[in-house]
Design a protein around this motif. Structure first.
Motif, PDB file in Angstrom:
ATOM      1  N   ALA A  84      26.099   2.752  11.924  1.00  0.00           N
ATOM      2  CA  ALA A  84      27.179   2.396  12.860  1.00  0.00           C
ATOM      3  C   ALA A  84      28.345   1.743  12.115  1.00  0.00           C
ATOM      4  O   ALA A  84      29.509   1.977  12.440  1.00  0.00           O
ATOM      5  N   GLU A  85      28.027   0.919  11.119  1.00  0.00           N
ATOM      6  CA  GLU A  85      29.062   0.240  10.342  1.00  0.00           C
ATOM      7  C   GLU A  85      29.835   1.196   9.447  1.00  0.00           C
ATOM      8  O   GLU A  85      31.032   1.026   9.235  1.00  0.00           O
ATOM      9  N   ASN A  86      29.133   2.159   8.866  1.00  0.00           N
ATOM     10  CA  ASN A  86      29.763   3.086   7.939  1.00  0.00           C
ATOM     11  C   ASN A  86      29.242   4.495   8.234  1.00  0.00           C
ATOM     12  O   ASN A  86      28.339   4.990   7.552  1.00  0.00           O
ATOM     13  N   PRO A  87      29.805   5.152   9.258  1.00  0.00           N
ATOM     14  CA  PRO A  87      29.293   6.461   9.669  1.00  0.00           C
ATOM     15  C   PRO A  87      29.484   7.568   8.639  1.00  0.00           C
ATOM     16  O   PRO A  87      28.911   8.641   8.795  1.00  0.00           O
ATOM     17  N   ASP A  88      30.242   7.313   7.594  1.00  0.00           N
ATOM     18  CA  ASP A  88      30.468   8.326   6.562  1.00  0.00           C
ATOM     19  C   ASP A  88      29.600   8.122   5.321  1.00  0.00           C
ATOM     20  O   ASP A  88      29.856   8.740   4.282  1.00  0.00           O
ATOM     21  N   ASP A  89      28.586   7.294   5.417  1.00  0.00           N
ATOM     22  CA  ASP A  89      27.678   7.082   4.292  1.00  0.00           C
ATOM     23  C   ASP A  89      26.487   8.019   4.455  1.00  0.00           C
ATOM     24  O   ASP A  89      25.563   7.749   5.230  1.00  0.00           O
ATOM     25  N   GLY A  90      26.537   9.120   3.726  1.00  0.00           N
ATOM     26  CA  GLY A  90      25.485  10.123   3.831  1.00  0.00           C
ATOM     27  C   GLY A  90      24.119   9.624   3.426  1.00  0.00           C
ATOM     28  O   GLY A  90      23.107  10.036   3.991  1.00  0.00           O
ATOM     29  N   ARG A  91      24.074   8.705   2.431  1.00  0.00           N
ATOM     30  CA  ARG A  91      22.771   8.173   1.993  1.00  0.00           C
ATOM     31  C   ARG A  91      22.061   7.501   3.157  1.00  0.00           C
ATOM     32  O   ARG A  91      20.841   7.645   3.318  1.00  0.00           O
TER      33      ARG A  91
END
Length: 181
Positions: A71-78
């Motif tokens: 939710a905080e960083n929706p673009d973090d694929g890991r």
């Protein structure tokens, strides 16, 4: 400390060192990282990575942490890939096929992130393969293999699926992608 915790957790997940000492070391490192920086993204991700290799309530806590991080960083694929693995139990105590569609959706979301595309497509392919959905699985693995960063195991699954279909030419091509030595 977060980096150390990730390294120790990697040793555990890979099977290189599953000793009680390594388990304790990973726990201490993850807890120290969070204690030093409770809101640190890296520290909380390291803790979630440690927890995903544990059982019962630890997996529930890992999923909760990963959902917060996503939710905080929706673009973090890991984070998304790790969340998908926790949901379907790829690295836990058996496959949670009841939540397979949820995990497929998380992997599909991660595939939209260029840096995570190959691994996420591969994870979706492995899950679909485990569900007996061969055509979809092979399409996902093919999506993964379009990237030069595709995990080697995806080529191995492509070999298996090609052989299951009796397509030896496709199996040979996939086999040639696997590094020798």
């Amino acid at each position: 400390w977060a980096a150390y915790a990730e390294l120790s957790s990697g040793y555990l997940r890979s099977g290189l060192d599953t000793s009680p000492e390594r388990i304790e070391l990973a726990r201490v490192q993850a807890e120290r990282a969070v204690k030093l920086a409770p809101r640190s993204f890296a520290a909380r991700f390291a803790k979630a990575n440690y927890l995903r290799g544990r059982e019962g309530p630890a997996l529930v806590e890992a999923e909760k942490l990963l959902r917060e991080l996503a939710a905080e960083n929706p673009d973090d694929g890991r984070v998304l890939i790790t969340l998908g693995k926790v949901i379907w139990g790829a690295l836990g105590q058996g496959l949670n096929l009841a939540r397979a569609e949820e995990a497929i959706a998380v992997f599909a979301r991660a595939e939209k992130i260029p840096a995570a595309q190959a691994e996420a497509a591969g994870q979706r392919g492995w899950l679909l393969f485990n569900l007996g959905r061969g055509i979809e699985a092979e399409a996902a693995i093919d999506d993964s293999l379009r990237s030069p960063t595709a995990p080697v195991l995806n080529s191995a699954l492509k070999v298996i699926m090609s052989m299951m279909r009796g397509d030896l030419d496709a199996a040979k091509i996939a086999l040639a992608r696997i590094p020798r030595g």
